[in-house]
Design a protein around this motif. Structure first.
Motif, PDB file in Angstrom:
ATOM      1  N   PRO A  88       0.818  -1.221   0.000  1.00 17.54           N
ATOM      2  CA  PRO A  88       0.000   0.000   0.000  1.00 17.54           C
ATOM      3  C   PRO A  88       0.849   1.268   0.000  1.00 17.54           C
ATOM      4  CG  PRO A  88       0.025  -0.967   2.188  1.00 17.54           C
ATOM      5  CD  PRO A  88       0.737  -1.937   1.281  1.00 17.54           C
ATOM      6  N   TYR A  89       2.131   1.139   0.334  1.00 18.29           N
ATOM      7  CA  TYR A  89       3.019   2.303   0.316  1.00 18.29           C
ATOM      8  C   TYR A  89       3.417   2.657  -1.113  1.00 18.29           C
ATOM      9  CZ  TYR A  89       3.368   1.123   5.246  1.00 18.29           C
ATOM     10  OH  TYR A  89       3.062   0.832   6.545  1.00 18.29           O
ATOM     11  N   GLY A  90       3.518   1.644  -1.971  1.00 19.14           N
ATOM     12  CA  GLY A  90       3.955   1.889  -3.333  1.00 19.14           C
ATOM     13  C   GLY A  90       2.826   2.079  -4.329  1.00 19.14           C
ATOM     14  N   GLY A 142      -2.563   0.004   7.163  1.00 20.90           N
ATOM     15  CA  GLY A 142      -3.880  -0.582   6.971  1.00 20.90           C
ATOM     16  C   GLY A 142      -4.851   0.381   6.308  1.00 20.90           C
ATOM     17  N   GLN A 143      -4.767   1.664   6.691  1.00 18.63           N
ATOM     18  CA  GLN A 143      -5.633   2.669   6.073  1.00 18.63           C
ATOM     19  C   GLN A 143      -5.281   2.869   4.606  1.00 18.63           C
ATOM     20  OE1 GLN A 143      -4.821   5.849   8.810  1.00 18.63           O
ATOM     21  NE2 GLN A 143      -6.566   5.344  10.144  1.00 18.63           N
ATOM     22  N   GLU A 164      -1.263 -10.723  -2.640  1.00 18.36           N
ATOM     23  CA  GLU A 164      -0.769 -10.632  -1.246  1.00 18.36           C
ATOM     24  C   GLU A 164      -1.271  -9.347  -0.579  1.00 18.36           C
ATOM     25  OE1 GLU A 164       1.198 -12.867   0.304  1.00 18.36           O
ATOM     26  OE2 GLU A 164       2.505 -13.847  -1.141  1.00 18.36           O
ATOM     27  N   PRO A 165      -2.579  -9.118  -0.528  1.00 22.27           N
ATOM     28  CA  PRO A 165      -3.092  -7.803  -0.123  1.00 22.27           C
ATOM     29  C   PRO A 165      -2.850  -7.436   1.335  1.00 22.27           C
ATOM     30  CG  PRO A 165      -4.882  -9.380  -0.285  1.00 22.27           C
ATOM     31  CD  PRO A 165      -3.669 -10.061  -0.835  1.00 22.27           C
ATOM     32  N   GLU A 176      -8.268  -7.438  10.004  1.00 21.87           N
ATOM     33  CA  GLU A 176      -9.277  -6.420   9.702  1.00 21.87           C
ATOM     34  C   GLU A 176      -9.474  -6.271   8.197  1.00 21.87           C
ATOM     35  OE1 GLU A 176      -8.135  -2.780  11.515  1.00 21.87           O
ATOM     36  OE2 GLU A 176      -8.178  -3.559  13.567  1.00 21.87           O
ATOM     37  N   VAL A 177      -8.381  -6.220   7.445  1.00 21.09           N
ATOM     38  CA  VAL A 177      -8.467  -6.038   5.999  1.00 21.09           C
ATOM     39  C   VAL A 177      -9.060  -7.277   5.333  1.00 21.09           C
ATOM     40  CG1 VAL A 177      -7.141  -5.639   3.886  1.00 21.09           C
ATOM     41  CG2 VAL A 177      -6.601  -4.340   5.964  1.00 21.09           C
TER      42      VAL A 177
END
Length: 251
Positions: A88-90, A142-143, A164-165, A176-177
Motif C-alpha cells: 500500500p506504500y507503493g 492498513g488505512q 498478497e493484499p 481487519e483487511v
C-alpha cells in the motif's frame, strides 16, 4: 456456466527465464479462488498476466467468456477487472490526496456521480469522508490498503485480483483487511483471485485453490481438503508445515 476467469496453457517468459509454464486455472463467477506457493512459484506473475502487466508467450486468457489478446487497451476490461497490489506504500501516489486518487479512475472512464461514488467507496472500506483530503503519508499501512481497495471498487468491477493484499501489514491489521474483503465480496457478489504465501489466509478466504511450483500448477484442491490433509503432493504438505497457522500434529 461460463467461468469468470479461465486460463489455459498460460506461459510467461522473461529472456531465458520461464516465470509461468503452461498454467491452467478456472475461476467460477462469485468464487474466491486462491493461488499459493513459495516465492518465485509464478503466482503473482499469473495475476499480472491477466492484468496485462506481464508478457504472455503462449496460452489463452478468457475473462467472462471473452478472450484477451495483447495489451489491455479496452476500458471495459478495467471496469470489470481491478487489481489490489501487495504494497500500500507503493501503490498510492505520495503527493496526491486520497480524493484525487479516487477521482482519477472515474475521470479516465468518463464516469459521473463522483461525489456519491467517493463517499460510498470510503464508507464501504471503513474510512469515511474525513479521510478524503489526507495524503498517504498521513495514513497507517492498513488505512492505505483500505484506500487501495476503495480505488479498486469505485469502478464497480466484477473481479478483483488480489496480490498478497495483507502481507505488508501488521498481523492485527491483516485480519481487519481480510474481513473487510470478505464482506465486500459478499455484498457485491465479486469474484476473487487471490495470491498468498500464507495457507491460513487462503483457507479462510477461498473455497478452492491451486498450488504453484516453478511456474506450474502442481495441485488443485478445496480449502476443506487442505485443512483435512487430503493432499496428493509432498510439495503442498511442505508448504503447510512452513506456513504459519499450520503445525504438524504430534504422534
Amino acid at each position: 456456466m461460463t467461468a469468470a476467469v479461465s486460463l489455459e496453457g498460460l506461459s510467461v517468459v522473461y529472456d531465458d527465464f520461464r516465470a509461468l509454464d503452461t498454467a491452467s486455472v478456472d475461476v467460477e463467477a462469485g468464487e474466491s479462488f486462491g493461488l499459493v506457493g513459495e516465492s518465485g512459484s509464478g503466482k503473482s506473475t499469473l495475476l499480472r498476466a491477466i492484468a496485462g502487466l506481464a508478457p504472455v508467450s503462449a496460452g489463452t486468457i478468457r475473462v467472462e467468456g471473452r478472450e484477451l489478446r495483447g495489451a489491455r487497451r479496452d476500458k471495459a476490461f478495467y471496469r470489470a477487472v481491478q487489481m489490489v497490489f501487495q504494497d500500500p506504500y507503493g501503490s498510492l501516489h505520495p503527493r496526491q490526496t486520497i480524493d484525487r486518487q479516487l477521482v482519477e479512475p472515474l475521470a479516465i472512464h468518463g464516469i459521473g456521480d463522483g461525489e456519491r461514488r467517493i463517499l460510498k467507496a470510503l464508507d464501504e472500506v471503513g474510512l469515511g469522508s474525513g479521510f478524503r483530503f489526507r495524503y498517504p503519508h498521513q495514513l497507517s499501512g492498513g488505512q492505505r490498503q483500505r484506500v487501495a481497495i476503495a480505488r479498486a471498487l469505485i469502478l464497480e468491477p466484477s473481479i478483483l485480483l488480489l496480490d498478497e493484499p495483507t502481507s505488508a501489514l501488521d498481523a492485527s491489521v491483516q485480519a481487519e483487511v481480510l474481513n473487510l474483503l470478505e464482506q465486500v465480496r459478499r455484498d457485491r457478489k465479486l469474484t476473487f483471485l487471490m495470491v498468498s504465501h500464507d495457507l491460513g489466509v487462503v483457507t479462510h478466504m477461498c473455497e478452492r485453490l491451486a498450488v504453484m511450483q516453478g511456474g506450474r500448477v502442481v495441485e488443485r484442491l478445496t480449502s476443506t481438503d487442505l485443512v483435512a490433509g487430503r493432499i496428493a503432493e509432498d510439495y503442498t504438505r511442505n508448504l503447510m508445515v512452513a506456513s504459519k497457522g499450520f503445525r504438524r500434529k504430534s504422534a
